[in-house]
Design a protein around this motif. Sequence first.
Motif, PDB file in Angstrom:
ATOM      1  N   LEU A 128       0.821  -1.211   0.000  1.00 55.31           N
ATOM      2  CA  LEU A 128       0.000   0.000   0.000  1.00 55.31           C
ATOM      3  C   LEU A 128       0.854   1.261   0.000  1.00 55.31           C
ATOM      4  O   LEU A 128       1.879   1.336   0.682  1.00 55.31           O
ATOM      5  CB  LEU A 128      -0.940   0.020   1.208  1.00 55.31           C
ATOM      6  CG  LEU A 128      -2.009  -1.076   1.262  1.00 55.31           C
ATOM      7  CD1 LEU A 128      -2.875  -0.900   2.505  1.00 55.31           C
ATOM      8  CD2 LEU A 128      -2.867  -1.066   0.006  1.00 55.31           C
ATOM      9  N   ASP A 129       0.403   2.221  -0.761  1.00 53.65           N
ATOM     10  CA  ASP A 129       1.018   3.546  -0.788  1.00 53.65           C
ATOM     11  C   ASP A 129      -0.089   4.558  -0.525  1.00 53.65           C
ATOM     12  O   ASP A 129      -0.939   4.791  -1.395  1.00 53.65           O
ATOM     13  CB  ASP A 129       1.671   3.803  -2.141  1.00 53.65           C
ATOM     14  CG  ASP A 129       2.395   5.143  -2.208  1.00 53.65           C
ATOM     15  OD1 ASP A 129       2.361   5.887  -1.208  1.00 53.65           O
ATOM     16  OD2 ASP A 129       2.971   5.453  -3.268  1.00 53.65           O
ATOM     17  N   GLU A 130      -0.112   5.115   0.672  1.00 51.77           N
ATOM     18  CA  GLU A 130      -1.178   6.027   1.087  1.00 51.77           C
ATOM     19  C   GLU A 130      -2.551   5.386   0.882  1.00 51.77           C
ATOM     20  O   GLU A 130      -3.468   5.975   0.333  1.00 51.77           O
ATOM     21  CB  GLU A 130      -1.082   7.356   0.340  1.00 51.77           C
ATOM     22  CG  GLU A 130       0.197   8.123   0.629  1.00 51.77           C
ATOM     23  CD  GLU A 130       0.228   9.471  -0.066  1.00 51.77           C
ATOM     24  OE1 GLU A 130      -0.694   9.740  -0.872  1.00 51.77           O
ATOM     25  OE2 GLU A 130       1.165  10.248   0.192  1.00 51.77           O
ATOM     26  N   ASN A 131      -2.642   4.124   1.326  1.00 51.14           N
ATOM     27  CA  ASN A 131      -3.880   3.344   1.288  1.00 51.14           C
ATOM     28  C   ASN A 131      -4.351   3.030  -0.138  1.00 51.14           C
ATOM     29  O   ASN A 131      -5.524   2.751  -0.381  1.00 51.14           O
ATOM     30  CB  ASN A 131      -5.012   4.041   2.056  1.00 51.14           C
ATOM     31  CG  ASN A 131      -6.069   3.054   2.517  1.00 51.14           C
ATOM     32  OD1 ASN A 131      -5.823   1.857   2.638  1.00 51.14           O
ATOM     33  ND2 ASN A 131      -7.277   3.556   2.769  1.00 51.14           N
ATOM     34  N   SER A 132      -3.432   3.080  -1.091  1.00 52.92           N
ATOM     35  CA  SER A 132      -3.741   2.731  -2.481  1.00 52.92           C
ATOM     36  C   SER A 132      -2.931   1.503  -2.892  1.00 52.92           C
ATOM     37  O   SER A 132      -1.739   1.397  -2.583  1.00 52.92           O
ATOM     38  CB  SER A 132      -3.428   3.895  -3.426  1.00 52.92           C
ATOM     39  OG  SER A 132      -4.296   4.976  -3.199  1.00 52.92           O
ATOM     40  N   LEU A 133      -3.608   0.591  -3.592  1.00 45.13           N
ATOM     41  CA  LEU A 133      -2.977  -0.628  -4.083  1.00 45.13           C
ATOM     42  C   LEU A 133      -2.854  -0.546  -5.599  1.00 45.13           C
ATOM     43  O   LEU A 133      -3.795  -0.160  -6.295  1.00 45.13           O
ATOM     44  CB  LEU A 133      -3.824  -1.847  -3.700  1.00 45.13           C
ATOM     45  CG  LEU A 133      -3.298  -3.218  -4.125  1.00 45.13           C
ATOM     46  CD1 LEU A 133      -2.029  -3.565  -3.359  1.00 45.13           C
ATOM     47  CD2 LEU A 133      -4.375  -4.295  -3.916  1.00 45.13           C
ATOM     48  N   PHE A 134      -1.685  -0.929  -6.104  1.00 39.16           N
ATOM     49  CA  PHE A 134      -1.427  -0.837  -7.544  1.00 39.16           C
ATOM     50  C   PHE A 134      -1.511  -2.230  -8.180  1.00 39.16           C
ATOM     51  O   PHE A 134      -0.927  -3.189  -7.678  1.00 39.16           O
ATOM     52  CB  PHE A 134      -0.050  -0.223  -7.809  1.00 39.16           C
ATOM     53  CG  PHE A 134       0.042   1.215  -7.394  1.00 39.16           C
ATOM     54  CD1 PHE A 134      -0.160   2.226  -8.311  1.00 39.16           C
ATOM     55  CD2 PHE A 134       0.304   1.553  -6.074  1.00 39.16           C
ATOM     56  CE1 PHE A 134      -0.086   3.557  -7.939  1.00 39.16           C
ATOM     57  CE2 PHE A 134       0.380   2.882  -5.680  1.00 39.16           C
ATOM     58  CZ  PHE A 134       0.173   3.884  -6.615  1.00 39.16           C
TER      59      PHE A 134
END
Length: 389
Positions: A128-134
Amino acid sequence: MALRLHNTRLLDGGVCCFNFIFEEFSSVGENVYSKPFFFGGCKWRLQGGVKGGQLGVFLRWLGGGEYTDKTKCKINFSVEIINNKDPSRSVRAGNMTDIDEFPKVSFGIGWSKLVPAEEIEKPYSGFLDENSLFIEIKCATVQFVFEDKVVINLSSRTSYVTSSKFSLYGEEWYLVLYPKGEPKNDSDGGGKQQEHAAVYLHRQEPGVLRFKATYSIFVRGGREIQVSHHFCNNNASIAFGIEKFTRSKDLKAISKGGMVSIGVKITSIEPYYYFGFDTECWSPPNNLGEGCSLNNVFPLALKPASDDKKMLDFKLKFDPGPNLEHSELEDSAYYAKILWSVNVVCVKDHNRSVTVNSWDVPGRSAFCHSQDEMSMNTTLELNEVLFKQ
């Protein structure tokens, strides 16, 4: 929460790479859908969510346009859950060698248990990056297939039969079969039909968009022949196929109840435009920086320029704009392969006229976001192409 297309790239071998972002992952539900995106002449949608504590991802086929009956699509595709901290811990599923078949519109293929949500949400896991999944999806077209049953026992006054329509790239297509051959109106035949059945792929109501296509026409239980053709908007280019496809008696032998199944397998189809400009009323060298808009057919603008004030250059901008029918492209990243060429006449010496092609320079045909602009340099100096007034 949202599942949003973030970036698009074209890789070697015709592989398209789509990068999606799962925003607000900690609040994700069981089913979240992306907006439709384009690939291989069709619309697709990515579906994802967490169910039973597991992250699942599915790809759904939405078809090539209005007419989707009797069509199916075969592609290679893979999914990767990106670990930003340690790429070796990224989770991958699928590969680009196995063939996945989508037998009908809205059909989905994917994996329901890619990785535990708990593993993704662990502190410092790297997912996660700032609660975002890529998420990365790779796709490659294998085959688009249309098949229909048609009658071959026709009356003496009817020489051909047409299939139902199918859609690809939002365009309408259909097959035309001459069971007893296409009538010939020449001095020898005088309208006499031939011994071989003929079959053609037709494009209905063609516009300025052109297609370079490779496809096979087949009869189930009989022959299959591959051809290639450029479909343009003149009468000679809206249909193409095989005049001597199979013997009429062989076609009759494989028929059932006076009907046969005919179809087309499209393995490659590439859209393109071709434009010519009369510069009598539009003189680029005298109006550097003023563009010629192509927005009536596609969101493009061509303009002459000169970065060094000595040599003539050209720039092409991919610009959907807010008031155009293509404005939906503003909502997400996309990839457009646009091959463009400019022919410039040297007024001092016509032998020095030049043609510059985007395909000669790597990267000059790839437009990846709104307002993206590509430039090409000519070998002509401005004083060679300026018109004296």
